[in-house]
Scaffold this active site. Structure first.
Site, short mmCIF file in Angstrom:
data_model
loop_
_atom_site.label_atom_id
_atom_site.label_comp_id
_atom_site.label_asym_id
_atom_site.label_seq_id
_atom_site.Cartn_x
_atom_site.Cartn_y
_atom_site.Cartn_z
N GLU A 476 7.05 24.43 -4.26
CA GLU A 476 8.00 25.40 -4.50
C GLU A 476 9.30 24.70 -4.00
O GLU A 476 9.96 23.80 -4.70
CB GLU A 476 7.66 26.67 -3.88
CG GLU A 476 8.52 27.85 -4.31
CD GLU A 476 8.35 28.78 -3.61
OE1 GLU A 476 8.17 28.95 -2.12
OE2 GLU A 476 8.39 30.12 -4.11
N GLU A 482 10.05 33.97 -8.62
CA GLU A 482 9.69 35.22 -7.88
C GLU A 482 11.12 36.07 -7.41
O GLU A 482 10.94 37.19 -7.21
CB GLU A 482 8.59 34.72 -6.96
CG GLU A 482 9.33 34.05 -5.64
CD GLU A 482 8.43 33.51 -4.88
OE1 GLU A 482 7.26 33.07 -5.38
OE2 GLU A 482 8.53 33.54 -3.68
C1 NOJ Z 1 5.75 33.10 -1.06
C2 NOJ Z 1 5.49 32.49 -2.16
O1 NOJ Z 1 6.31 31.89 -2.69
C3 NOJ Z 1 4.94 33.45 -3.18
O2 NOJ Z 1 4.63 32.67 -4.47
C4 NOJ Z 1 3.56 34.04 -2.52
O3 NOJ Z 1 3.05 34.79 -3.45
C5 NOJ Z 1 3.93 34.77 -1.46
N1 NOJ Z 1 4.73 33.97 -0.35
C6 NOJ Z 1 2.68 35.43 -0.53
O4 NOJ Z 1 2.12 34.08 -0.10
#
Ligand code: NOJ
Length: 676
Positions: A476, A482
Site C-alpha cells: 500500500e 479505501e
Molecule cells: C488498513 C488497511 O489498509 C486495510 O486494507 C485493512 O482493511 C485495515 N487496515 C484492517 O487491517
C-alpha cells in the site's frame, strides 16, 4: 529472475575517470555508459562532495557526503583519498513479474576509498554507479579496528539541486505514507517529506530522488535545513527516521548503507520506465519462482470499510464460512485467482482498541471453518488470501511467524496481506526506523521460505526489494481507494491518481484497490469515490500491481457490463509505455499483455474533462486489432453521472488515430485484441 546476458568490461577499455581542477587528484568524474550523465566526486579540504550533470548541464551542485556518529563524532571531514577502483557492467535480467519482462542493468562504477588523515584513521568508501537514466551511490564502512560497533546520529547527504524547480512530494507522516502529494517550489519545503520525490524542471524534464536496497538502515526522508540567516539552504538533506532512542542507525562493520538514487529523465515515459532502483538491489534469491503468481482478487474487505460487515465476531461478522463460500463462487465464476479474507482470526477485539497483542495467526474464529473453506476453495480452483493484521505488535507477530506460514501452507494459502495499523511498532518505534525495516524484511524472507507471497499495508516505502524477493508482490504505502469509504475530507481528489504513477509508483507496485462501482457510503455520507466508472476501469492499467483487487462488493458487479474489463485485464506485462500525460492532470498508459499479443490502454484525467487524440503506433505493426473501449459517455461527469459508460468496438491497427473523450475525473479503458 534470471540473468540472460552478462558482460563485464575490463577497466582498461573504460577510460571513465578523469581528473581535473586545481587539486587534480581530489576531483574524480564518472560518466554513464552513454556519456551523458556525470557524477563528480570532490574532496575539498578533507570534506567529501558529489555533484551531478547531464548533457553538460548542472543538475546537482556540490552536495555534502558523510555522517555524524553519536558523541559528536564526525565521519565527514579530515579525509584523504587512498584509492579508487572502477568497474562496469552490462547485463539483462528477466523479471518474474512486472511492467516489462527484460531489464537492462548497464552501469559504470567508481569506488572512492577515503581515510581520515589523523586520529583514528577510519576508512569509508563511497560507491557511485552511473546509468543512462541516473545515478546511485552508497556508503560502505569496511571492517576495521577503529570502527567496529557504531551509531549513526545523522546522515549528512545533501541533494543540492541547481535550480529551484517544482517538486511533487508527500509530507512525512511516518506510519503509512497516506498523505496527498503536493506541488511547490523546492525552496518552499518547510516540512519533512518522504521519498520518492519527483522534480519537474522548467524545461520539462524530471528528477526523482529515492533510495534502493533499504535492508538494515533507517528510511531516508528529506528536508530543507535552515541556514544561520534563518532562510532555507536550498539543499535538500537526508533526514533518517530515528529509533525511539534518537539514534538513527545501529551498525557494525562491515556495513553498507542503502543506495541513494537519482533518476534523470527527459520525459514521463523514461521516468516511469527507469529500473534504476531494481537494478541497485541484489538479484533474485528465490531459485524456484513457479509459485509466485500474479493474479486478481476480490475480498471480504470493502464491506468492512463500508461498515456493512465487521472484522470482529458478532451479527455483522464478514468472515463467516458461508460468506466466504459465496465470494469463492464469485471469484471462480469470473476467473479471479484469490479471495482476501479479513477478520478471520482471533484478536480483532484488541485491534478495535489499538492493541495487536491478542492476534493469533493460526487460529480462526469459530464461525470461520478453515477446513471447509479451504477444501471448497481448492475444488473451485481459487485460493484464499490470508490476512495478518498486526496492529503494529510486531514482536507478537514475529513470535508466531513460522506457525502463521505453516498454517498458510496447510490450508493452501499462497498469499498473505499483512497490516500494521498503529502509529508505532511495539508501542515505541516508528515504521520506517531501522527497527521497522528489519521486521518487514524478516517477514518477506520468512514468507519466501514457506512459498508465500506478501502484500503489505502500512509498509515502509518500497525500495526495489522485489527484485531479490519477488514474493513481495505489492504494497500500500499510499492513500489508497479505501479512503473514499470513510475519509473526513471527502475522499481522494480527482487529481490524486494522475500523480501516483510519477511519484509513489516509482518505488514499486501499489495495492491501490481500484474497481469501485458504487461510489457512496451511507454510513459516511461526507465522502465518496471521486471518479467515473470508466476511470475506475482505467486504473487497472494506469496503476501497476501484480496483485490487483476488484474492491467492490460482488453484488455491485453482478450483471454489470462494465465489469467485463476487470475480468479481462491482465496483471503481468511484456512492456509498458506512457503515451501522454502531465503530472497532476492526466495520464495515458499502454501495456502489452505478457502472455498474448493483446495490448491494453488506460487513460485518466483530473477534475477537467479532456479530449485526446491518440496515435496507436505503439501497436505491433503487422497486426490488426479489435479495440473494445470502455469510455465515459458524452454526458458522464464524476459528480452527476459517474456511471455513464459507453462500450464500443472498432477495428484498428498501428496506423489508426483514436479520439477519446474523458469526462471530469473520467477515463477510458481499452482492450486491443490482436486478430488471429
Ligand atoms: C488498513 C488497511 O489498509 C486495510 O486494507 C485493512 O482493511 C485495515 N487496515 C484492517 O487491517
Amino acid at each position: 529472475m534470471k540473468i540472460i546476458k552478462t558482460q563485464v568490461l575490463t577497466l582498461a577499455v573504460l577510460l571513465l575517470m578523469f581528473s581535473c581542477g586545481k587539486n587534480d587528484k581530489n576531483v574524480l568524474t564518472l560518466k554513464s555508459p552513454d556519456g551523458k550523465t556525470a557524477v563528480t566526486f570532490t574532496l575539498d579540504e578533507g570534506k567529501a562532495y558529489y555533484s551531478v550533470s547531464k548533457s553538460g548541464e548542472r543538475i546537482l551542485n556540490p552536495s555534502r557526503l558523510g555522517f555524524m556518529l553519536t558523541d559528536n563524532d564526525s565521519l565527514c571531514a579530515n579525509f584523504e583519498i587512498i584509492g579508487t577502483k572502477t568497474d562496469s557492467k552490462d547485463e539483462t535480467w528477466q523479471q518474474v513479474w512486472g511492467e516489462e519482462i527484460d531489464v537492462r542493468n548497464h552501469y559504470n562504477e567508481l569506488i572512492v576509498n577515503l581515510q581520515e588523515k589523523t586520529g583514528k584513521k577510519r576508512l569509508l568508501n563511497i560507491i557511485f554507479r552511473t546509468f543512462d537514466d541516473g545515478i546511485g551511490f552508497r556508503y560502505d564502512f569496511p571492517r576495521q579496528e577503529n570502527l567496529t560497533e557504531f551509531e549513526i546520529a545523522d546522515e549528512l547527504t545533501e541533494f543540492a539541486l541547481a535550480n529551484d524547480d517544482s517538486i511533487w512530494s508527500q509530507h512525512l507522516f511516518d506510519r503509512d505514507y497516506e498523505q496527498l502529494y503536493t506541488k511547490r517550489k523546492i525552496s518552499e519545503i518547510a516540512d519533512t517529506v518522504s521519498t520518492p520525490v519527483t522534480i519537474e524542471t522548467a524545461d520539462g524534464r524530471y528528477i526523482a530522488i529515492h533510495e534502493a536496497e533499504l535492508v538494515d538502515f533507517a528510511k531516508m526522508n528529506l528536508y530543507l535545513p535552515l541556514t544561520s540567516a534563518n532562510s532555507r539552504s536550498g539543499k535538500l538533506k537526508a533526514d533518517l527516521t530515528p529509533w525511539s532512542s534518537g539514534i538513527k542507525v545501529y551498525a557494525h562493520t562491515p556495513f553498507v548503507s542503502p543506495w541513494r538514487t537519482i533518476i534523470l529523465a527527459d520525459n514521463l515515459n523514461d521516468l516511469v520506465n527507469s529500473r534504476l532502483m531494481l537494478n541497485l538491489n541484489e538479484s533474485c534469491k528465490i531459485i524456484d519462482t513457479q509459485w509466485i503468481t500474479p493474479t486478481k482478487y476480490i475480498g471480504i474487505w470493502w464491506g468492512m470499510h463500508l461498515e456493512k460487515y465487521s472484522w470482529v465476531q458478532g451479527a455483522k461478522h464478514g468472515a463467516t464460512t458461508e460468506n466466504m463460500k459465496q465470494y469463492i463462487d464469485f471469484a471462480a465464476a469470473n476467473g479471479f485467482g484469490g479471495v482476501l479474507v479479513e477478520g478471520w482470526n482471533i484478536g480483532w477485539e484488541g485491534y478495535m482498541v489499538g492493541n495487536g497483542e491478542f492476534f493469533r495467526f493460526a487460529q480462526p474464529y469459530p464461525d470461520f471453518d478453515i477446513e471447509e473453506v479451504s477444501s471448497y476453495a481448492a475444488d473451485k480452483g481459487v485460493e484464499m488470501i490470508g490476512h495478518n493484521e498486526t496492529a503494529g505488535a510486531i514482536t507478537n507477530y514475529e513470535n508466531q511467524l513460522d506457525s502463521a506460514f505453516r498454517f498458510a501452507n496447510k490450508y493452501g494459502i499462497h498469499s498473505i496481506k499483512t497490516g500494521y495499523v498503529n502509529p508505532l511498532l511495539d508501542g515505541k518505534e516508528r515504521h520506517s526506523s531501522q527497527y521497522g525495516v528489519r521486521h518487514y524484511r524478516k517477514v518477506v524472507e520468512t514468507a519466501a521460505k514457506f512459498q508465500v507471497m506478501i502484500d503489505t499495508h502500512e509498509p515502509i516505502m518500497p525500495t526495489g526489494w522485489q527484485r531479490t524477493y519477488p514474493n513481495l508482490m505489492s504494497q500500500e504505502g499510499t492513500r489508497g481507494q479505501e479512503w473514499d469509504a470513510w475519509s473526513t475530507d471527502g475522499g481522494n481528489p480527482p487529481e490524486h491518481s494522475t500523480i501516483l504513477p510519477f511519484t509513489r509508483a516509482l518505488a514499486g507496485p501499489i495495492d491501490f484497490t481500484p474497481g469501485t462501482f458504487n461510489f457512496t457510503n451511507p454510513v459516511h455520507p461526507q465522502t465518496r469515490v471521486q471518479t467515473t466508472i470508466a476511470k475506475q476501469l482505467a486504473l487497472y492499467v494506469v496503476i501497476y500491481s501484480p496483485l490487483q483487487m476488484a474492491s467492490d462488493l460482488p453484488e455491485n458487479y453482478e450483471n454489470c457490463p462494465n465489469f467485463e474489463f476487470i475480468r479481462i485485464v491482465p496483471v503481468d506485462w511484456q512492456k509498458s509505455i506512457i503515451l501522454d500525460g502531465k503530472i497532476g492532470d492526466f495520464v495515458v498508459t499502454a501495456r502489452k499483455d505478457k502472455h498474448s499479443d493483446d495490448w491494453y490502454l488506460g487513460a485518466i484525467t483530473d477534475e477537467n474533462a479532456r479530449n485526446l487524440k491518440l496515435q496507436l503506433n505503439f501497436l505491433d505493426k503487422d497486426k490488426k486489432y479489435t479495440a473494445k473501449i470502455f469510455g465515459d459517455a458524452p454526458d458522464a461527469d464524476w459528480k452527476t453521472k459517474p456511471s455513464a459508460v459507453e462500450i464500443t468496438e472498432t477495428e484498428i491497427d498501428a496506423n489508426s488515430v483514436l479520439d477519446l473523450h474523458l469526462a471530469t475525473s473520467g477515463g477510458a479503458a481499452i482492450q486491443f485484441k490482436a486478430q488471429k
